[in-house]
Design an enzyme around this catalytic site. Sequence first.
Site, PDB file in Angstrom:
ATOM      1  N   LYS A  77       0.837  -1.198   0.000  1.00  0.00           N
ATOM      2  CA  LYS A  77       0.000   0.000   0.000  1.00  0.00           C
ATOM      3  C   LYS A  77       0.876   1.252   0.000  1.00  0.00           C
ATOM      4  CE  LYS A  77      -3.362   2.505   2.748  1.00  0.00           C
ATOM      5  NZ  LYS A  77      -4.245   2.572   3.888  1.00  0.00           N
ATOM      6  N   GLU A 117      10.425  -4.875   4.458  1.00  0.00           N
ATOM      7  CA  GLU A 117      10.426  -6.293   4.075  1.00  0.00           C
ATOM      8  C   GLU A 117      10.127  -6.440   2.584  1.00  0.00           C
ATOM      9  OE1 GLU A 117       8.933  -4.981   6.671  1.00  0.00           O
ATOM     10  OE2 GLU A 117       9.050  -6.305   8.426  1.00  0.00           O
ATOM     11  N   GLY A 143      -4.808  -1.611   4.964  1.00  0.00           N
ATOM     12  CA  GLY A 143      -4.087  -2.781   4.476  1.00  0.00           C
ATOM     13  C   GLY A 143      -4.819  -4.084   4.774  1.00  0.00           C
ATOM     14  N   ARG A 144      -5.325  -4.213   6.004  1.00  0.00           N
ATOM     15  CA  ARG A 144      -5.970  -5.476   6.393  1.00  0.00           C
ATOM     16  C   ARG A 144      -7.381  -5.607   5.832  1.00  0.00           C
ATOM     17  NH1 ARG A 144      -4.749  -2.049  10.372  1.00  0.00           N
ATOM     18  NH2 ARG A 144      -6.339  -1.148  11.721  1.00  0.00           N
ATOM     19  N   GLU A 194      -4.973  -6.199  14.765  1.00  0.00           N
ATOM     20  CA  GLU A 194      -4.414  -4.898  14.379  1.00  0.00           C
ATOM     21  C   GLU A 194      -5.519  -3.834  14.459  1.00  0.00           C
ATOM     22  OE1 GLU A 194      -2.619  -3.921  10.327  1.00  0.00           O
ATOM     23  OE2 GLU A 194      -0.803  -4.429  11.408  1.00  0.00           O
ATOM     24  N   HIS A 243      -6.944 -32.857  17.943  1.00  0.00           N
ATOM     25  CA  HIS A 243      -5.878 -33.726  18.447  1.00  0.00           C
ATOM     26  C   HIS A 243      -4.707 -32.916  18.988  1.00  0.00           C
ATOM     27  CE1 HIS A 243      -7.855 -37.331  16.949  1.00  0.00           C
ATOM     28  NE2 HIS A 243      -8.282 -36.530  15.986  1.00  0.00           N
ATOM     29  N   LYS A 290       9.438  -1.010  14.058  1.00  0.00           N
ATOM     30  CA  LYS A 290      10.024  -0.737  12.737  1.00  0.00           C
ATOM     31  C   LYS A 290      11.167   0.275  12.877  1.00  0.00           C
ATOM     32  CE  LYS A 290       5.754  -0.953   9.974  1.00  0.00           C
ATOM     33  NZ  LYS A 290       4.858  -0.177   9.120  1.00  0.00           N
TER      34      LYS A 290
HETATM   35  O1  LIG Z   1       1.062  -2.727   2.242  1.00  0.00           O
HETATM   36  P1  LIG Z   1       2.181  -2.124   3.018  1.00  0.00           P
HETATM   37  O2  LIG Z   1       2.149  -0.622   2.988  1.00  0.00           O
HETATM   38  O3  LIG Z   1       3.506  -2.661   2.553  1.00  0.00           O
HETATM   39  O4  LIG Z   1       1.990  -2.495   4.532  1.00  0.00           O
HETATM   40  C1  LIG Z   1       1.995  -3.833   4.946  1.00  0.00           C
HETATM   41  C2  LIG Z   1       1.417  -3.982   6.319  1.00  0.00           C
HETATM   42  O5  LIG Z   1       2.161  -3.238   7.249  1.00  0.00           O
HETATM   43  C3  LIG Z   1       1.306  -2.672   8.231  1.00  0.00           C
HETATM   44  O6  LIG Z   1       1.253  -1.311   8.029  1.00  0.00           O
HETATM   45  C4  LIG Z   1       1.770  -2.967   9.613  1.00  0.00           C
HETATM   46  O7  LIG Z   1       3.141  -2.811   9.726  1.00  0.00           O
HETATM   47  C5  LIG Z   1      -0.041  -3.325   7.970  1.00  0.00           C
HETATM   48  O8  LIG Z   1      -1.086  -2.586   8.448  1.00  0.00           O
HETATM   49  C6  LIG Z   1       0.008  -3.484   6.507  1.00  0.00           C
HETATM   50  O9  LIG Z   1      -0.967  -4.382   6.052  1.00  0.00           O
END
Ligand SMILES: O=P(O)(O)OC[C@H]1O[C@](O)(CO)[C@@H](O)[C@@H]1O
Length: 555
Positions: A210, A216, A278-279, A364, A395, A519
């Site tokens: 987003k 990452e 995002g979620r 979140e 189980h 972060k």
């Molecule tokens: O889509 P992006 O901006 O890479 O963010 C990834 C995820 O990181 C977050 O901001 C949390 O660190 C989430 O809310 C989001 O889904």
Amino acid sequence: MSIPQPVDPTATDAWKKLESLADTFQPNLRQWFSDDPDRGASWSFDAGDLMVDLSKNLVNEQILSELLALAEETDVLAHRDRMFSGDRINVTEDRAVLHTALRRPEGERLLVDGTDVVPAVHEELSRIFDFARKIRSGAITGVTGRRFTTIVNIGIGGSDLGPVMVYEALHPYVLEGLECRFISNIDPTDAGEVISDLDPETTLVVVTSKTFTTLETLTNARIVRSWFLEALRENSVSFSEAEAISQHFIAVSTALDKVAEFGIDPANAFGFWDWVGGRYSVDSAVGTSLAIALGPENFAQFLAGFNTMDRHFAQTPAEKNVPLLMGLLNVWYTNFLDADTHAVLPYAQYLHRFPAYLQQLTMESNGKSVRWDGSPVTYDTGEIFWGEPGTNGQHAFYQLIHQGTRLIPADFIAFASPQFPFKDGEADMHELFLSNFFAQTKALAFGKTIEEVRAEGTAEEIVAARVFPGNRPSTSIMAPALTPSVLGQLIALYEHLTFVQGAVWGIDSFDQWGVELGKVLARELMPAVEGDYKALEQQDSSTRQLIEYYRSHRQ
Ligand SMILES: O=P(O)(O)OC[C@H]1O[C@](O)(CO)[C@@H](O)[C@@H]1O
């Protein structure tokens, strides 16, 4: 339009009444079912294609009526209407919350700051669908003219969990000969394993973020880009780098300027808007890999499923409104019966990533300790969601749900029709499976009394260990089959019940400031990790010791 101040729910009459009801509450599901032979039906509700049986919850008419009063006093339905109409209910980020606009049918109107957002949603959707059709038909190929067979989605959090979960859930709908893979973790193993046997000539990479700033995702995207160019060279392909990247790398983001900075042509990017969290984004361009794998028609059905649940939530009277009722029950368990966690137990192997998906959605969203005006809450928020598919969980951890000391409300999810109609001799395998689904909620609700255990001739010294207390609450959710539409309905159901809980608690369910500090610290710690002695010295003794351990053991 500014949002009214949140109501302190503990100051409402309903909260006080619920507290006093909880003080003397002695649930007795056996008794309730025998007193009311219709309890099963009268506490079950339809929402789209879902049949939701709430009858095995620890709730009676009086509690329900106070929970509904609590919703009224905390303004939940007015807040819902604010969400649907695009008011800036994400107060701390000053944003509208309009994931529901992503699934509005073409032709509906929704004005946000004077602009109708629905046409833009459908315009982007048609671009995605057009692209998906061309990939599926082979009209768009890789740089050597070969068809794409593997889509690699690089993203994390909401840019990963939704696509992975849906890809797994709807596996029977994936086009033959096409496969999706997912890279999310910055642990190099994740990218390493995914690319280890990939053919660069048939791989399409979708970089999904987003913000397009996520460490990452951008790190993984760079690693995969380098691998891709090198692997193409190893295949003795002659190509121009720019052309190869533009044919094999696309992006999904709200920040198209950053996409360009990264080196992906914005013409090869699909966008969405800052009013999609995002979620809550799997139904936006974040689902591009899904639109390709499942096909535009199935993706459209998926969106229609969300919309079915949106309409249910927006229009159904409170006493039959399933997301409202489920959200309120969760408040009852959390704030009045001291439950800390909530299990989600799909009796559908295809939903094996659904609990992980819900963890981000619910935790979140509702893991907050201040209300949207900054005032501290004085009550628990945000349940801890967890789960695994049945029967595997049976189980493993069901022991604790059945006989442990904790109250764990559990959602059981099952589908009437199986994907594989296997027979084991005379027995239908799906029926063996669903018998477990039916048995578990029954055992949880009604337990097994000491008299029943004794009547089986059990040795007295182990009678106590074999008693099941019962009165362990569960909700059963059933649907005819796990189709794209049903999955959309299920996701939207949880989105909306999460909303209801957040609204009662007066919190902003749409920000996520709690992920920021880690972060920032990770970035600040890098010099120490890399061996900068001065930076290492400044750390607390635990962090310093951990980094030293790493540095002395790294091979
Ligand atoms: O889509 P992006 O901006 O890479 O963010 C990834 C995820 O990181 C977050 O901001 C949390 O660190 C989430 O809310 C989001 O889904």
